[in-house]
Design an enzyme around this catalytic site. Structure first.
Site, PDB file in Angstrom:
ATOM      1  N   SER A 146       5.014  -5.447  -5.221  1.00  0.00           N
ATOM      2  CA  SER A 146       5.046  -5.875  -3.964  1.00  0.00           C
ATOM      3  C   SER A 146       3.983  -7.016  -3.677  1.00  0.00           C
ATOM      4  O   SER A 146       2.980  -6.994  -4.557  1.00  0.00           O
ATOM      5  CB  SER A 146       4.705  -4.942  -2.634  1.00  0.00           C
ATOM      6  OG  SER A 146       3.929  -5.399  -1.767  1.00  0.00           O
ATOM      7  N   TYR A 159      -0.659   2.220  -0.361  1.00  0.00           N
ATOM      8  CA  TYR A 159       0.646   1.400  -0.717  1.00  0.00           C
ATOM      9  C   TYR A 159       0.222   0.311  -1.599  1.00  0.00           C
ATOM     10  O   TYR A 159       0.624   0.099  -2.677  1.00  0.00           O
ATOM     11  CB  TYR A 159       1.342   0.958   0.528  1.00  0.00           C
ATOM     12  CG  TYR A 159       2.612   0.075   0.146  1.00  0.00           C
ATOM     13  CD1 TYR A 159       3.648   0.716  -0.354  1.00  0.00           C
ATOM     14  CD2 TYR A 159       2.461  -1.487   0.158  1.00  0.00           C
ATOM     15  CE1 TYR A 159       4.718  -0.079  -0.678  1.00  0.00           C
ATOM     16  CE2 TYR A 159       3.558  -1.886  -0.121  1.00  0.00           C
ATOM     17  CZ  TYR A 159       4.678  -1.317  -0.667  1.00  0.00           C
ATOM     18  OH  TYR A 159       5.822  -2.175  -0.973  1.00  0.00           O
TER      19      TYR A 159
END
Length: 274
Positions: A146, A159
């Protein structure tokens, strides 16, 4: 039916997190290219319904494996169940985070589960399924990461950290395995039109512009498996570096934090939900 991928890498692919979103798009794209599929996901009804859909549309074999990828024995169980297959491609797509919150506003167990799913299981998957690929001298691994991996930021500490782990792991394995015939791709996504994103943003997601199409993501990634170590989907320079360029780390962290807290605008460059 195209068979290039099956001929180059092998007849079977495993998609971890393969029942919806980007994982489902990979399943469609691989099946359309003549590759048999092992779909791995936690929700049995969704998994089985999607497998039936793939079987109805394409002339390929489809197996399903119901596993929670945050469990300690997930990868050893997956390796046992698929021991009779020559797995030529492995796509690790699981690991989204359904909501952003400050670090202490989430339960410790939620953090630990995310680390296990995004780091420990990824590491074990690459070890268990990469070793036979290296021994054969052919295969491919895709680790989805990401834009949150580029810099730390408020409200996605764990995350972002796990996605940075995946990014560096994939790049390192590419350096080791590419000369041995195994392609490894770190696929960096921004905001993508998936169920996870809609769960994370709620009503905001329906008004989002410029969301990546999962079908485009899967198609582009498979077309560029050999162009690792890193592919930035949607970038004008997909093999380039961090969009933060040479700015100071502190400035990058502050910019990432502002984007996250501003909601929809910030998520485009930060957290991919796949």
């Amino acid at each position: 039916m195209p068979t290039h991928l099956a001929q180059k890498y092998g007849r079977w692919a495993i998609i971890a997190g393969g029942s919806d979103g980007v994982g489902a798009a990979f399943a469609h794209e691989l099946a359309s290219r003549g590759v048999n599929i092992v779909l791995v996901a936690r929700r049995v009804p969704v998994l089985e319904a999607f497998a039936d859909d793939i079987r109805a549309q394409y002339d390929v074999e489809v197996r399903t494996v119901a596993l929670d990828l945050s469990s300690s024995d997930a990868m050893s169980e997956l390796a046992r169940i698929t021991a009779d297959l020559e797995v030529g491609l492995f796509v690790y797509n699981a690991g989204s985070d359904d909501y952003s919150a400050e670090f202490l506003d989430k339960d410790l167990d939620d953090h630990l589960s995310l680390v296990h799913r995004n780091c420990i299981s990824v590491l074990e998957a690459t070890y268990r399924f990469g070793a036979p690929m290296v021994a054969r001298g052919r295969g491919a691994m895709v680790l989805l990461t990401s834009g949150a991996a580029w810099a730390g930021g408020a409200e996605h500490a764990t995350y972002g950290a796990t996605k940075a782990f995946d990014l560096i792991l994939a790049e390192s394995l590419w350096a080791e395995w590419h000369p041995k015939g195994v392609d490894v791709l770190s696929l960096v996504l921004g905001a993508t039109d998936t169920p996870s994103l809609h769960r994370a943003l709620g009503a905001q997601a329906t008004t989002r512009a410029n969301l990546a199409d999962p079908a485009d993501v899967a198609r582009e990634a498979l077309d560029h498996l050999a162009d690792g170590p890193t592919w930035l989907f949607g970038s004008d320079n997909p093999t380039g570096g961090s969009p933060f360029g040479s700015i100071d780390r502190r400035d990058a962290v502050l910019a990432m934090s502002r984007g996250t807290r501003q909601g929809s605008a910030g998520k485009d460059s930060a957290t991919a939900r796949h």
